[in-house]
Design an enzyme around this catalytic site. Sequence first.
Site, PDB file in Angstrom:
ATOM      1  N   ASN A  11       0.877  -1.175   0.000  1.00  0.00           N
ATOM      2  CA  ASN A  11       0.000   0.000   0.000  1.00  0.00           C
ATOM      3  C   ASN A  11       0.913   1.223   0.000  1.00  0.00           C
ATOM      4  OD1 ASN A  11      -1.793   2.051   0.483  1.00  0.00           O
ATOM      5  ND2 ASN A  11      -2.292   1.429   2.581  1.00  0.00           N
ATOM      6  N   LYS A  13       0.212   4.301  -0.403  1.00  0.00           N
ATOM      7  CA  LYS A  13      -0.353   5.560   0.120  1.00  0.00           C
ATOM      8  C   LYS A  13       0.010   6.705  -0.830  1.00  0.00           C
ATOM      9  CE  LYS A  13      -0.061   3.499   4.593  1.00  0.00           C
ATOM     10  NZ  LYS A  13      -0.225   3.661   6.014  1.00  0.00           N
ATOM     11  N   HIS A 101      -9.780   1.613   4.408  1.00  0.00           N
ATOM     12  CA  HIS A 101      -8.539   1.854   5.155  1.00  0.00           C
ATOM     13  C   HIS A 101      -8.791   2.901   6.236  1.00  0.00           C
ATOM     14  CE1 HIS A 101      -4.473   2.983   6.161  1.00  0.00           C
ATOM     15  NE2 HIS A 101      -4.072   1.852   5.594  1.00  0.00           N
ATOM     16  N   GLU A 103      -7.123   5.291   7.205  1.00  0.00           N
ATOM     17  CA  GLU A 103      -6.797   6.674   6.814  1.00  0.00           C
ATOM     18  C   GLU A 103      -7.931   7.293   5.997  1.00  0.00           C
ATOM     19  OE1 GLU A 103      -2.896   5.861   5.192  1.00  0.00           O
ATOM     20  OE2 GLU A 103      -2.148   5.490   7.225  1.00  0.00           O
ATOM     21  N   GLU A 170      -6.150  -4.572  10.289  1.00  0.00           N
ATOM     22  CA  GLU A 170      -5.093  -3.606  10.588  1.00  0.00           C
ATOM     23  C   GLU A 170      -5.447  -2.823  11.848  1.00  0.00           C
ATOM     24  OE1 GLU A 170      -2.796  -2.356   6.785  1.00  0.00           O
ATOM     25  OE2 GLU A 170      -4.554  -1.098   6.941  1.00  0.00           O
ATOM     26  N   GLY A 176       1.994   2.294  10.933  1.00  0.00           N
ATOM     27  CA  GLY A 176       3.053   3.300  10.891  1.00  0.00           C
ATOM     28  C   GLY A 176       3.707   3.595  12.232  1.00  0.00           C
ATOM     29  N   SER A 214       2.706  -1.995  10.423  1.00  0.00           N
ATOM     30  CA  SER A 214       4.132  -2.055  10.758  1.00  0.00           C
ATOM     31  C   SER A 214       4.817  -3.368  10.398  1.00  0.00           C
ATOM     32  CB  SER A 214       4.340  -1.752  12.247  1.00  0.00           C
ATOM     33  OG  SER A 214       3.979  -0.414  12.522  1.00  0.00           O
TER      34      SER A 214
HETATM   35  P1  PGA Z   1       2.408   0.380   7.632  1.00  0.00           P
HETATM   36  O1  PGA Z   1       0.996   0.660   6.925  1.00  0.00           O
HETATM   37  O2  PGA Z   1       2.910  -0.925   7.120  1.00  0.00           O
HETATM   38  O3  PGA Z   1       3.273   1.533   7.211  1.00  0.00           O
HETATM   39  O4  PGA Z   1       2.152   0.352   9.098  1.00  0.00           O
HETATM   40  C1  PGA Z   1       0.078  -0.361   6.685  1.00  0.00           C
HETATM   41  C2  PGA Z   1      -1.167   0.185   6.038  1.00  0.00           C
HETATM   42  O5  PGA Z   1      -1.549   1.332   6.346  1.00  0.00           O
HETATM   43  O6  PGA Z   1      -1.808  -0.488   5.223  1.00  0.00           O
END
Ligand code: PGA
Length: 253
Positions: A11, A13, A101, A103, A170, A176, A214
């Site tokens: 992903n 982003k 997601h 976000e 998640e 993150g 992460s």
């Molecule tokens: P990350 O993000 O691996 O940077 O924690 C995962 C995601 O948001 O899908």
Amino acid sequence: MTNKLVYFVGNWKMFGDLKSIKVIKSVDKFYKKFSKGNKKNKLVFCVPYTLINFFTRSLKSRHISIGGQNCHHDSNYGPFTGSVNASMLKNSGAKYVILGHSEKRAEGDTNQIIKKKIKSALEKKLKVIFCIGETSRDNKNKKTFLVLKKQIRDSIDKKFDIKKIIIAYEPIWSIGTGKVPKIDELQKTFKFIKKYLKIHYKPKSVPSILYGGSVNEKNISMFSKIYDINGFLIGGSSQSSKKFIDIIRNYYK
Ligand code: PGA
């Protein structure tokens, strides 16, 4: 080592430009050799809208698919400034789309809106990677299962073709941050999600469930011990071919 199907989904982003195709090409080159050892994987990179068409045209890989990270809930054209619908995604070459997601939820996506997005994506024959996850407060208050159940129930209609949906668990507090759940917690959560899907949707086969939050080349070996995890949604570490390749390699070590 088992021979189960394992997804590695990147992903990206809001990262990447046209030159970033080299990241995916390096992964493709690595995987061509690696997969001769009989590995069963699906590799997907969900990239910004601006890169989807260019990447699908220049890649021509048997192993890697390209996906988007969101779509509008309306499958028709319409006056929605800044939006892209499922049909436009499909037309640009995407095979997958991430929906729900955290976000995007933080920007206003509710379970009901996500349900409309899933419907529209499935109608346009996109595979859906549907994200669910609890906040750290939900987690501390032991509300995780309740939250996950509601997110699933309110966004996946019983009429949807559940075979085309992949669930990505998640925990929001893990995205993150470098923090990840403990093995036994994850085991319980994955068992819970699988059981709930079985009971509520009675599918012929239970959808794949990925872990995200992460994931990196160091902690992947811990996750590989959990049989119920069918793959990974990888944010930060998917922007570097070296890290992404090391994640795949270390998973099978
Ligand atoms: P990350 O993000 O691996 O940077 O924690 C995962 C995601 O948001 O899908």
